[in-house]
Design a protein around this motif. Sequence first.
Motif, PDB file in Angstrom:
ATOM      1  N   SER A  19       0.828  -1.206   0.000  1.00 16.12           N
ATOM      2  CA  SER A  19       0.000   0.000   0.000  1.00 16.12           C
ATOM      3  C   SER A  19       0.860   1.253   0.000  1.00 16.12           C
ATOM      4  O   SER A  19       0.489   2.271  -0.593  1.00 16.12           O
ATOM      5  N   PHE A  63      -4.003  -2.105  -0.347  1.00 16.93           N
ATOM      6  CA  PHE A  63      -5.039  -1.817   0.657  1.00 16.93           C
ATOM      7  C   PHE A  63      -5.919  -3.019   1.001  1.00 16.93           C
ATOM      8  O   PHE A  63      -7.015  -2.859   1.547  1.00 16.93           O
ATOM      9  N   ASP A 122      -7.447  -3.551   4.585  1.00 16.41           N
ATOM     10  CA  ASP A 122      -8.729  -3.009   5.045  1.00 16.41           C
ATOM     11  C   ASP A 122      -9.665  -4.116   5.501  1.00 16.41           C
ATOM     12  O   ASP A 122     -10.530  -3.897   6.363  1.00 16.41           O
ATOM     13  N   LEU A 141      -4.047  11.180  -0.048  1.00 18.04           N
ATOM     14  CA  LEU A 141      -4.870  10.072   0.412  1.00 18.04           C
ATOM     15  C   LEU A 141      -6.358  10.408   0.386  1.00 18.04           C
ATOM     16  O   LEU A 141      -7.204   9.509   0.301  1.00 18.04           O
ATOM     17  N   ARG A 153      -9.126   7.418  -0.355  1.00 14.53           N
ATOM     18  CA  ARG A 153      -8.979   6.596   0.844  1.00 14.53           C
ATOM     19  C   ARG A 153      -9.870   7.044   1.991  1.00 14.53           C
ATOM     20  O   ARG A 153      -9.663   6.648   3.138  1.00 14.53           O
TER      21      ARG A 153
END
Length: 358
Positions: A212, A244, A247, A293, A297
């Motif tokens: 990431s 990612f 998550d 970000l 994100r």
Amino acid sequence: MKVTGIWVYPIKGLCGIPLHNARLGPEGVQYDRRFMLFKVKENGDLQKLQLDRFPACSRFVPELVGDDIHVRYMPPEVPLVPWCPEQSVVLRVPLDPNLSGLDKQVINLHQALVNAYRMGDSFDKWFTACFGFETIFFYIGDERRPVLGTNSPRSQPMVAAAPPTQGWLPYLYSYIWGGYNYVWGGRDQRQAEPDWLAFADMAAYLVVTEKSLRNVNARFSNTDNAVDIVKFRPNVVVDGEVDFDEDFWAELSIGGRPVLALTKLCDRCTSLNVDYDTGRFGEGEKGTLLKKLMADRRVDRGAKWEPVFGKYAFLVDGLDGADVSVGDEVAVTRRTAERPAADWAYTDKTIARFYRYS
């Protein structure tokens, strides 16, 4: 996957220390965030010292030396405060201070209260001289902070991923019954004590991936502005396979056994924009990491204005500790179907409470 980094932050807010191996306990990496600094405001209130408000924290470099933490203040090329003799002194902080004679004071950190120990005038004066404002240095000692919201892993719904190395039968037991211990002939009714914290914000561990990080660094037009993993202040770094994907991780096995239960997403703040070389917020593209970000994100339904990088974690139920080293094999052994949502109301003073021992 493999563990590629382990970090400990003995003094919250200051620089971290990379480790090759570490003992993981219920409150975090051994010695993690056992100490904390506060600024004394003009009205006498305490304000926590962290990078998002005090980027000068990035110029304090700790080192583990025997039974002490050695702290050095590294003045940047453009000074933040006038020079003083203390800036040339290495502060020595005992990892396990003698608590007798130390005054205690209630600390409210994100509504998780604790009675912490004041380390004393000699420590306060050194930090005060280096920061340029009145500072108090605290040690958590044998005290504990509660975990609020549903950050504790026992309240997280999970779905099964690949079974860990111990086989399907005990794995299914653990999955169905939520991590209780078992004995032949029936269920062991004993439950683990509630999860607890030292001075870490909201969880004992923070897990991030290098995969990431590469995604984030590809967003900088100038490769000289690419950031190191230290900006994200992790405890455990994993190389990762998919951008990612963490998550959705709910449990990590390390070295062949379940070790970390991952719970909430880590919502990010302006500390990402600090330039560690100057002790100030970065200029130009160096000060835009948080903004980069923001584009894609902001995926935490409980904190929709804050971008996410990394995931909080605790030890799995029933595990008192684990020894982990860089290079250890890592496997995802549980996943969540959806991203979790933040529910720690850390601005709501009505929920403030102390830890209650079980």
